[in-house]
Scaffold this active site. Structure first.
Site, PDB file in Angstrom:
ATOM      1  N   ASP A  98      -2.842  -8.875   6.021  1.00  0.00           N
ATOM      2  CA  ASP A  98      -3.829  -9.448   5.140  1.00  0.00           C
ATOM      3  C   ASP A  98      -3.793 -11.139   5.567  1.00  0.00           C
ATOM      4  OD1 ASP A  98      -4.474  -7.528   3.474  1.00  0.00           O
ATOM      5  OD2 ASP A  98      -3.035  -7.641   2.071  1.00  0.00           O
TER       6      ASP A  98
ATOM      7  N   LYS B  66       0.729  -1.726  -2.604  1.00  0.00           N
ATOM      8  CA  LYS B  66       1.306  -2.281  -1.575  1.00  0.00           C
ATOM      9  C   LYS B  66       2.895  -2.630  -1.534  1.00  0.00           C
ATOM     10  CE  LYS B  66      -3.036  -4.931  -0.281  1.00  0.00           C
ATOM     11  NZ  LYS B  66      -3.917  -6.055  -0.182  1.00  0.00           N
TER      12      LYS B  66
END
Length: 277
Positions: A105, A68
């Protein structure tokens, strides 16, 4: 013959990922035609794999552990929530050939908590366990819900304090070590460490969870994680794992790519029904 729009999730490891199934279910539900696959990509091969994927006609990528932060670096432009989290889990090819980086997220977590489980964040005392990338991605969306307090606890105290300082604008967030949690109580405890998947837990004091408090593990598995079990043992009103968050963040990515928002509840219910009782 028309070529299918291609999407994928990169990670290492990635074989266990439920993302291809989730996106296939979304595509069937919304009448979209696309292909979504997994690709095992070690960190050192990430940039070349991204270049190859988009050069070969790919339209969008999801990136999971440990990629990420690397995805954040390779995005040409980033959304505000990606800028804040310094991590990207969704890359979208733009009309001009550039890559937009987003982090879905946090919104996935908040949507699961509020819409699927009717958990009130506003005015609540919240605790996040861990000060790594998973925590960073969820802090800003949680603060937008106006909790009474948000505490980040971590084994390395300095890391928790520094992370809290990055987001602090009105003294509503603080960082500390686990020993500082004694004699404190929280309405919602979020486990953002991966430790519970291997049966490990931070040193959590007794009495940490308030009456009718909720526990939520960002990780998920076919069986309850160690933290979900801890919540049950400590009489949580609800002790949940991150399967709903997984589906909700995927729906946000699907919307970014396709401009269509799928219904998540039937997908969550289906995946839940397939887990061990």
């Amino acid at each position: 013959m028309t070529r299918l729009d291609r999407y994928a999730v990169f990670g290492h490891p990635i074989k266990h990922s439920k993302s291809p199934r989730i996106h296939r279910l979304f595509a069937e539900q919304t009448g979209q035609t696309l292909e979504y696959t997994t690709q095992d990509v070690p960190a050192e091969q990430f940039q070349s794999a991204v270049n190859s994927f988009f050069a070969g006609g790919g339209k969008g990528l999801n990136c999971t552990v440990p990629l990420k932060e690397l995805a954040w670096n390779c995005a040409d432009r980033k959304t505000e929530r990606a800028q804040l989290s310094k991590a990207v889990n969704t890359l979208a090819l733009q009309a001009d050939g550039s890559l937009l980086g987003d982090n879905t997220d946090g919104i996935g977590l908040v949507t699961d908590l509020i819409a699927n489980h009717a958990i009130v964040l506003s005015g609540s005392r919240l605790l996040i366990l861990g000060a790594g990338g998973a925590s960073r991605g969820i802090i800003a969306p949680i603060l937008e819900q106006s909790p009474h307090t948000l505490v980040i606890a971590n084994r390395t105290v300095d890391k928790a304090v520094k992370l809290a300082a990055e987001f602090d604008n009105d003294n509503s967030i603080a960082g500390c070590g686990f020993e500082a949690l004694k004699n404190r109580q929280f309405d919602l405890i979020l486990n953002a460490t991966s430790a519970s998947l291997s049966g490990q837990l931070p040193p959590l004091p007794t009495g940490l969870l308030a009456k009718n408090g909720v526990c939520y593990d960002l990780a998920y598995g076919n069986e309850p994680t160690a933290f979900v079990r801890w919540g049950q043992e400590n009489h949580a009103l609800k002790s949940l794992d991150g399967l709903g968050m997984l589906v909700e963040q995927a729906a946000e990515a699907f919307f970014i790519w396709r401009g269509v928002r799928p219904k998540t509840r039937p997908v969550i219910e289906l995946l839940n029904s397939e887990r061990k009782p």
